[in-house]
Structures are given as C-alpha cells and as structure tokens.
Design a protein around this motif. Structure first.
Motif, PDB file in Angstrom:
ATOM      1  N   ILE A 156       7.349   1.438   5.742  1.00  0.00           N
ATOM      2  CA  ILE A 156       6.434   2.169   5.013  1.00  0.00           C
ATOM      3  C   ILE A 156       5.704   1.177   3.825  1.00  0.00           C
ATOM      4  CG2 ILE A 156       5.493   4.222   3.857  1.00  0.00           C
ATOM      5  CD1 ILE A 156       6.734   4.768   6.744  1.00  0.00           C
ATOM      6  N   TYR A 157       4.493   1.210   4.061  1.00  0.00           N
ATOM      7  CA  TYR A 157       3.541   0.234   3.081  1.00  0.00           C
ATOM      8  C   TYR A 157       2.484   0.841   2.694  1.00  0.00           C
ATOM      9  CZ  TYR A 157       1.156  -0.811   7.509  1.00  0.00           C
ATOM     10  OH  TYR A 157       0.413  -0.703   8.520  1.00  0.00           O
ATOM     11  N   ALA A 158       1.751   0.535   1.616  1.00  0.00           N
ATOM     12  CA  ALA A 158       0.303   0.801   1.027  1.00  0.00           C
ATOM     13  C   ALA A 158      -0.729   0.171   1.940  1.00  0.00           C
ATOM     14  CB  ALA A 158       0.242   0.421  -0.391  1.00  0.00           C
ATOM     15  N   GLU A 159      -1.507   0.953   2.498  1.00  0.00           N
ATOM     16  CA  GLU A 159      -2.499   0.338   3.556  1.00  0.00           C
ATOM     17  C   GLU A 159      -3.258  -0.608   3.104  1.00  0.00           C
ATOM     18  OE1 GLU A 159      -4.604  -0.280   6.913  1.00  0.00           O
ATOM     19  OE2 GLU A 159      -2.802   0.999   6.543  1.00  0.00           O
ATOM     20  N   THR A 160      -3.473  -0.616   1.793  1.00  0.00           N
ATOM     21  CA  THR A 160      -4.486  -1.408   1.184  1.00  0.00           C
ATOM     22  C   THR A 160      -3.952  -3.114   1.084  1.00  0.00           C
ATOM     23  OG1 THR A 160      -3.725  -1.120  -0.942  1.00  0.00           O
ATOM     24  CG2 THR A 160      -5.727   0.089  -0.261  1.00  0.00           C
TER      25      THR A 160
ATOM     26  N   VAL B 154      -0.372   9.088   7.905  1.00  0.00           N
ATOM     27  CA  VAL B 154      -1.763   9.242   8.041  1.00  0.00           C
ATOM     28  C   VAL B 154      -2.072  10.367   6.899  1.00  0.00           C
ATOM     29  CG1 VAL B 154      -3.404  10.166   9.509  1.00  0.00           C
ATOM     30  CG2 VAL B 154      -1.579   8.633  10.350  1.00  0.00           C
ATOM     31  N   ALA B 155      -1.418  11.244   6.688  1.00  0.00           N
ATOM     32  CA  ALA B 155      -1.840  12.235   5.909  1.00  0.00           C
ATOM     33  C   ALA B 155      -1.818  11.899   4.246  1.00  0.00           C
ATOM     34  CB  ALA B 155      -0.790  13.524   5.938  1.00  0.00           C
ATOM     35  N   ASN B 156      -1.086  10.796   4.206  1.00  0.00           N
ATOM     36  CA  ASN B 156      -1.300  10.421   2.722  1.00  0.00           C
ATOM     37  C   ASN B 156      -1.728   9.001   2.331  1.00  0.00           C
ATOM     38  OD1 ASN B 156       0.830  12.700   1.166  1.00  0.00           O
ATOM     39  ND2 ASN B 156       1.601  12.257   3.061  1.00  0.00           N
ATOM     40  N   GLY B 157      -2.360   8.531   3.323  1.00  0.00           N
ATOM     41  CA  GLY B 157      -3.239   7.217   3.098  1.00  0.00           C
ATOM     42  C   GLY B 157      -2.054   5.908   3.147  1.00  0.00           C
ATOM     43  N   LEU B 158      -1.244   5.962   3.883  1.00  0.00           N
ATOM     44  CA  LEU B 158      -0.145   5.052   3.878  1.00  0.00           C
ATOM     45  C   LEU B 158      -0.133   4.348   5.394  1.00  0.00           C
ATOM     46  CD1 LEU B 158       3.058   6.706   2.155  1.00  0.00           C
ATOM     47  CD2 LEU B 158       1.019   5.275   1.182  1.00  0.00           C
ATOM     48  N   GLY B 159       0.524   3.359   5.520  1.00  0.00           N
ATOM     49  CA  GLY B 159       0.749   2.645   6.850  1.00  0.00           C
ATOM     50  C   GLY B 159       2.274   2.595   7.143  1.00  0.00           C
ATOM     51  N   ALA B 160       2.724   2.220   8.316  1.00  0.00           N
ATOM     52  CA  ALA B 160       4.015   2.141   8.950  1.00  0.00           C
ATOM     53  C   ALA B 160       4.072   0.959  10.100  1.00  0.00           C
ATOM     54  CB  ALA B 160       4.558   3.311   9.354  1.00  0.00           C
ATOM     55  N   GLN B 161       4.987   0.232  10.043  1.00  0.00           N
ATOM     56  CA  GLN B 161       5.543  -0.778  10.982  1.00  0.00           C
ATOM     57  C   GLN B 161       6.786  -0.499  11.535  1.00  0.00           C
ATOM     58  OE1 GLN B 161       5.018  -4.638   9.629  1.00  0.00           O
ATOM     59  NE2 GLN B 161       5.771  -5.323  11.709  1.00  0.00           N
ATOM     60  N   LYS B 162       6.822  -0.056  12.705  1.00  0.00           N
ATOM     61  CA  LYS B 162       8.153   0.102  13.587  1.00  0.00           C
ATOM     62  C   LYS B 162       9.055  -1.328  13.799  1.00  0.00           C
ATOM     63  CE  LYS B 162      10.244   2.231  17.498  1.00  0.00           C
ATOM     64  NZ  LYS B 162       9.958   3.162  18.728  1.00  0.00           N
TER      65      LYS B 162
END
Length: 547
Positions: free
Chosen positions: A217-221, A201-209
């Motif tokens: 970890i992935y780039a949100e765009t 969240v703090a770095n504009g990323l996304g995550a999937q468990k």
C-alpha cells in the motif's frame, strides 16, 4: 484582585476525600470520567498520606483570578510544592470556608478538567485530555468462500492491516509514515483483490500486488511522481475521477484560479461558480484532495482596514512694499490714496505746492513751486496672510488592496492651429481646441496586516499645484511635491507624514544707482518690494482594523 488565604492549623485524622464521597461524585460521570476521577483521587490520597498539610482546612476567596496564580499563593501559604502546566489563562471565581486543601484541589481539577501526578513531594496539575476511543473495527473472513466482509469507519490503517492478517493470512505492507492514516470503507463478500482495491480507491491510496498473499500500500502522490500507474503490476483504478464543489467561506471566488500554483492545477479542471461563491473541481481523487487542502489553507477571513486621513495645508505669506517715486507726468495728477491700512498716496502738484508753502517762511527757507504736471507717489504697505485648509476623508479597503484619495482642480487652455489650403489661391484657416491640465493631491495607501495586528502601509503622496501663466493662451505650469514611504504602525495608532514644506522668498527694488543701496536713502530715492511665502503640507494617518 485580592486573595484571602487563611490556613487553619487544625489536624484531622482522616482523608478529606474518603472513598464514599468520591464514589458519589463518580456515579454522575461517564465511564471515562470515572477512571479520570478515580486516578485524581488516588493521587491526592497518596499526597495526603505523605504530607498531612493536604488535610488541613483553609479559607479561600478569589474573584476572576488566574488558576496558576491561585495555586502559587496556596502553595506559598501552606508550604507545599504545587506546579501547574498548560492552560495558564484559565480564571476562577470562588469562595470556600474551612475546606481541606486536598478536597479543594480535587474540586478545581474536576471542574476545570485538570489531571494530577505526584513526583515525591511535588504535585503537578496539567490539562486533562480524555483518551480517544478507537472506533469499532469490523473485519470478517469466510475461510470456505475466501471472501471478506468489512465495515471501517475512521480506522487506523495499521490496525486494519493487522486485523486482516490475523483473520486471513493476507499481508498488507504499509510505510511507517502511514500507520496513523485513517480510512473508511464498506464491503460484503469480496475477494482479496477486490477488498484491497476497495480500501485504496475509497481513500485515495494505491496498491501494488507482490504475490498471491501480499500487497504493498502506498500514497498515490508518491507513485505519481515516479510515472503514474502501471496496469501490468498495479491495481487498476487506484485513483478515480472526482467532481466536487468547494465553497469559499471568507474570500471571493473570482480570482482564486489565478493564485492557485500551476503544479496543483495540472490535470484538474476548475470552474468558477459565482452564484454560490464556489469552485467546481474535477480530476483524479488524489489531485482534487491536494487542491482542496490548499484552498482550505488560503480561505481565511480578510481584515477590513478603515483609514482616517487628516490633511492640513497651511500657507503663511508676507509682502512688504515701500518707497517714494516722483516725476513729471503728461497731465495734471489728482491727489488720491489711503492712509490706513498702510500708506498708499499719489500727490498732485496742488497738494505738493501747498505742502511747500507751509514750509516757506521758516527762517531763510523758500522752496518755490512745482510744475502743474508734477506728481509724487508714497507707498508703505505690509500684507500678511495665513490660510489653513483642513480635510478629513476616511478610506476603507481590504487587507493588501490599495486605497486611493484624489482631490484637485482642472484648468483649460486654448490650442490654436493654422492651416493653408490650396496652392494657386491659398486659403488660410485657423482651428483651435480646448485642452486641460490637472493639478491634484493624490494619496495611495496599501495596508498589510500581520498576525500581531501591526499594519504595514505603503504610502505614495503626490501634490501638484498651478503656477502663474505667462500669457492667457499659454498652458498653465505646475509644480510637484511627492512623498513615498513604507511605515509600520500598531492598530489605531496615528502617524504623521513629515510636513512637506515649500518656501518662496523674493526681493525686488528700483531707484537711483548706488544711492538705492544705502539703507536710509533707499526709502527716499527708491522702491523695494519683499515677498515671503511658506506653504506646509501635513498628512496624519490612523488605520483601524475592523473585525
């Protein structure tokens, strides 16, 4: 610039950069610089062991010379192989006497931050870049509470993932393209899921468990393009709402929202804040970041172009009016006229009879007299005129914006309208209004400045002129000359817009049929008027970029 290189063939038995000398200089440097200077010294020592030329003293005196050119001359004068890569524009001014070649190279490299490496007998000098020390990476894991504490500041994502795996066994899977991405965040006593959420969240990323010990970890765009976040299998809050003020340093903020692509404006609200020349932007963090990056790319200084315009309108006219006319009028004519400049005489009967009497008596000549109402007009006139109108306006405009120059005159004419009112007793009324017609010289220039300081100009030139009116109440006619072109010139270079020329030639004559066509007799039995008018418009344009 002159270089004076004097090589003294005096051999010395020891290396000029002895360790004590190097250690004294390195003591003043930081740890990173010490390593750099030590490596430089070792390279030069190795070159001196294999080639004693580096131990020979020489005299060097240069002023504002390129370093590459200096070392080229030194290499040629001493018979050694030296290559310099990068930073070829650096210049040096120095003067040394009896300094060993290796010590001189060491001094230049230290002062101008060059590194050195050897390949056989070739010494290569290159710009030195100090290695960037990685910021401290603090990650602690409490095995009893199974909590993380971390303090990350511009740390590489790959190093963070590796460290987390080493201390806890939690695996963060990241794409290879994101290895070098740097992140910053802070947390105390967080569970694994909370820790991953804080990182993303703090770095504009996304995550999937994936499972209890693995997160992707992935780039949100990238995932947004696939359909956005899915609450069932992705962390909630992988992207948060952000409100940011983005100031424009070089451009006005007024029209910025109009030039932002529609794709970047999706789900982002932009409010123009003219008081601070800024945009207030709100939306998802990743989208705001994309928009902010685009605005930084277009926020560049806009060149101001000053355009000097020289307009020269030259007119050259010539009129020739010659001939003789005579006849009998309704009343007696008084002799009048002028002999200079040109001949324009109107002779009455009295003057003509006196002229006739002066011829009578020569031999058998007896011409008689003319009637009192007889007249004779004699005209031989030539008029020449040259008028030059010159104006030098100066225009200024921003890059890509149109500059307009307009100059001319207005003439008015009366337009009448007649109306009949009533049927049994009709009444006629007349009304009129004044209308105007303009004749202008209009010049429009739109400059575009390229990266090589060349200026491309779109130029539109239009010149309207009035013609003679057929009657006082008729509207004045106009003629038009225009020029439209695209040209490219260098900064402060003058260009001429090809002279727009107008030629008008006319000839009228009257006289006795057929006789008036004979070259000599037409002057006695006819009258001829010839006119010639040449008008040329030249426009000189000189653009100048004002930094």
């Amino acid at each position: 610039m002159k270089v004076f290189l004097q090589t003294m063939l005096v051999l010395t038995g020891a290396l000029c950069l002895h360790p004590a000398h190097v250690r004294a200089q390195q003591a003043e440097a930081s740890t990173g610089d010490s390593l750099y200077l030590a490596a430089l010294s070792d390279t030069l020592e190795n070159m001196a062991r294999t080639d004693s030329t580096y131990l020979l003293p020489m005299d060097v005196s240069v002023s504002n010379m390129l370093i590459t050119e200096l070392f080229t001359n030194i290499a040629q004068a001493n018979g050694v192989n030296i290559a310099v890569t990068g930073d070829g524009e650096k210049r040096i001014t120095c003067s040394f006497r009896q300094i060993p070649l290796a010590e001189f190279i060491y001094f230049i490299c230290r002062e101008h931050r060059f590194g050195a490496r050897s390949t056989g007998s070739i010494l290569t000098l290159f710009p030195y870049r100090a290695p960037v020390a990685e910021p401290p990476l603090t990650v602690h894991y409490d095995t009893l509470q199974k909590c993380f504490s971390f303090d990350l500041r511009q740390a590489k994502l790959a190093n963070v993932a590796r460290r987390i795996g080493e201390v806890s066994g939690i695996n963060l899977i990241i794409p290879q393209t994101m290895y070098e991405q740097r992140i910053s965040t802070f947390g105390q006593a967080m569970k694994a899921g909370e820790m991953v959420q804080a990182l993303t969240v703090a770095n504009g990323l996304g995550a999937q468990k994936k499972n209890e010990t693995t997160w992707e970890i992935y780039a949100e765009t990238t995932h947004n393009a696939e359909g956005g976040l899915t609450p069932s299998n992705r962390l909630q809050g992988a992207d948060t709402t952000t409100v940011r003020s983005i100031p424009m340093r070089y451009r006005t903020v007024e029209k910025i929202p109009d030039i932002v692509p529609a794709e970047l404006k999706k789900e982002v609200e932009m409010i123009v804040f003219p008081d601070q020349n800024s945009l207030i932007v709100s939306g998802m963090h990743s989208k705001v970041e994309r928009l902010s990056s685009f605005l930084r790319q277009i926020d560049r200084s806009i060149p101001l172009i000053s355009i000097d315009v020289i307009i020269v309108d030259a007119t050259d006219n010539n009129t020739l009016d010659a001939g003789i006319s005579f006849g009998k009028g309704t009343e007696a004519v008084t002799s009048t006229g002028a002999l200079s400049p040109g001949v324009d005489l109107s002779l009455g009967a009295g003057s003509i009879n006196r002229l006739i009497r002066s011829f009578n008596g020569f031999g058998s000549i007896n011409l008689g007299q003319v009637s009192p109402n007889f007249y004779l007009d004699l005209k031989l006139l030539e008029e020449n005129g040259k008028v030059m109108l010159r104006s030098t306006p100066r225009l200024s405009t921003l890059n890509g914006h149109k500059a307009t120059l307009k100059s001319g005159e207005i003439k008015y004419y009366k337009e009448s309208q007649t109306s009949i009112i009533g049927s049994q007793s009709p009444m006629q009324t007349e009304s009129y209004q004044w209308k105007n017609v303009e004749a202008n010289l209009s010049l429009e220039i739109t400059p575009y400045v390229s990266l090589d300081s060349c200026i491309t100009m779109q130029i539109e030139l239009t010149q309207n002129e009035f013609t003679e009116r057929e009657s006082q109440d008729a509207p004045p006619g106009t003629t038009t000359r225009s020029f439209n072109s695209i040209i490219k010139v260098n900064n402060e270079e003058t260009v001429l817009l090809g002279g727009i020329e107008r030629n008008l030639a006319g000839r009228t004559g009257k006289g006795l049929p057929f006789i008036a066509r004979i070259p000599v007799l037409r002057w006695l039995f006819g009258r001829t008027t010839r006119t010639k008018n040449v008008q040329k418009l030249n426009v000189f344009i000189k653009p100048t970029i004002i930094p």
